[in-house]
Design a protein around this motif. Structure first.
Motif, PDB file in Angstrom:
ATOM      1  N   ALA A  72       0.571  -1.223   0.441  1.00  0.00           N
ATOM      2  CA  ALA A  72      -0.353   0.175   0.446  1.00  0.00           C
ATOM      3  C   ALA A  72       0.606   1.498   0.011  1.00  0.00           C
ATOM      4  O   ALA A  72       2.134   1.595   0.487  1.00  0.00           O
ATOM      5  CB  ALA A  72      -0.839  -0.085   1.239  1.00  0.00           C
ATOM      6  N   PRO A  73       0.213   2.091  -0.561  1.00  0.00           N
ATOM      7  CA  PRO A  73      -1.258   2.216  -1.212  1.00  0.00           C
ATOM      8  C   PRO A  73      -0.717   2.445  -2.777  1.00  0.00           C
ATOM      9  O   PRO A  73      -0.256   3.081  -3.514  1.00  0.00           O
ATOM     10  CB  PRO A  73      -1.521   3.914  -1.025  1.00  0.00           C
ATOM     11  CG  PRO A  73       0.144   4.837  -1.160  1.00  0.00           C
ATOM     12  CD  PRO A  73       1.017   3.981   0.037  1.00  0.00           C
ATOM     13  N   GLN A  85      -7.706  -0.526  -0.866  1.00  0.00           N
ATOM     14  CA  GLN A  85      -5.914  -0.014  -1.373  1.00  0.00           C
ATOM     15  C   GLN A  85      -5.719  -0.957  -0.049  1.00  0.00           C
ATOM     16  O   GLN A  85      -5.129  -1.378   1.464  1.00  0.00           O
ATOM     17  CB  GLN A  85      -5.766   0.544  -0.591  1.00  0.00           C
ATOM     18  CG  GLN A  85      -6.076   2.075  -1.369  1.00  0.00           C
ATOM     19  CD  GLN A  85      -5.277   3.663  -1.320  1.00  0.00           C
ATOM     20  OE1 GLN A  85      -4.663   3.910  -0.902  1.00  0.00           O
ATOM     21  NE2 GLN A  85      -5.204   4.199  -2.220  1.00  0.00           N
TER      22      GLN A  85
END
Length: 198
Positions: A72-73, A85
């Motif tokens: 992430a992201p 996400q």
């Protein structure tokens, strides 16, 4: 066309990926859950980030020849009205066509969420339903409060809890056979141990 703010977009239904991609960047992270724009939890804890880093390192060591791995992201666009996400995702190199500049356009082979008290319900209920609905073959939830890994495997249209791993139990996966580590191995690389392990 004027970019919209979070406050303006939450009044619209359904919110689509295109609307989300065009919104004002206010420094926050968002997901779209069934057409509803959701503000994500506060910034992750240092333990969360350390676990994410150690897991990424472990999976890169054993799986990078077979899988593309993202942390992430990164937007996982499951549909126009479902954008997530996850903390980590793996995509088999034979499926690299779902990787686009804007994000991942489709279901990864494995999704990992590192769950905290702020995200537990979202990870264990909402995201579990969404990832199953859009055909993610395997879903892992790392629970920082118990320092365990819950392994969910897609059976038909829903997930079955295949295993809960703790301590020195070696994590094995049918979807990602190259994965091989234990929760204690992850813990060894953490600069500060979670309360449960002290």
């Amino acid at each position: 066309m004027k970019k919209k703010t979070y406050e303006e977009l939450i009044k619209e239904s359904p919110v689509t990926y295109e609307m989300y991609a065009e919104m004002v960047d206010d420094g926050n992270r968002y997901e779209i859950s069934d057409g509803v724009l959701e503000l994500m939890s506060p910034a992750p804890t240092t333990t969360h980030q350390s676990v994410s880093h150690e897991l990424l390192f472990s999976l890169n060591t054993s799986c990078r020849n077979e899988y593309i791995i993202y942390s992430a992201p990164v937007d996982v666009i499951l549909s126009a009205t479902e954008v997530r996400q996850p903390d980590l995702i793996l995509i088999h190199r034979s499926r690299m066509d779902i990787i686009e500049e804007r994000g991942i356009n489709g279901a990864p082979d494995l999704v990992v969420e590192i769950s905290s008290k702020h995200s537990r319900r979202r990870d264990k209920v909402q995201k579990r339903i969404a990832y199953a609905k859009y055909g993610v073959p395997e879903y892992w939830i790392i629970d920082l409060s118990s320092f365990t890994l819950e392994q969910y495997v897609l059976e038909g249209e829903r997930y079955e809890l295949a295993e809960v791993y703790a301590e020195d139990e070696t994590i094995r996966s049918q979807a990602v056979a190259c994965a091989s580590f234990s929760m204690n191995e992850l813990a060894q690389g953490l600069p500060v141990l979670p309360d449960r392990l002290k």
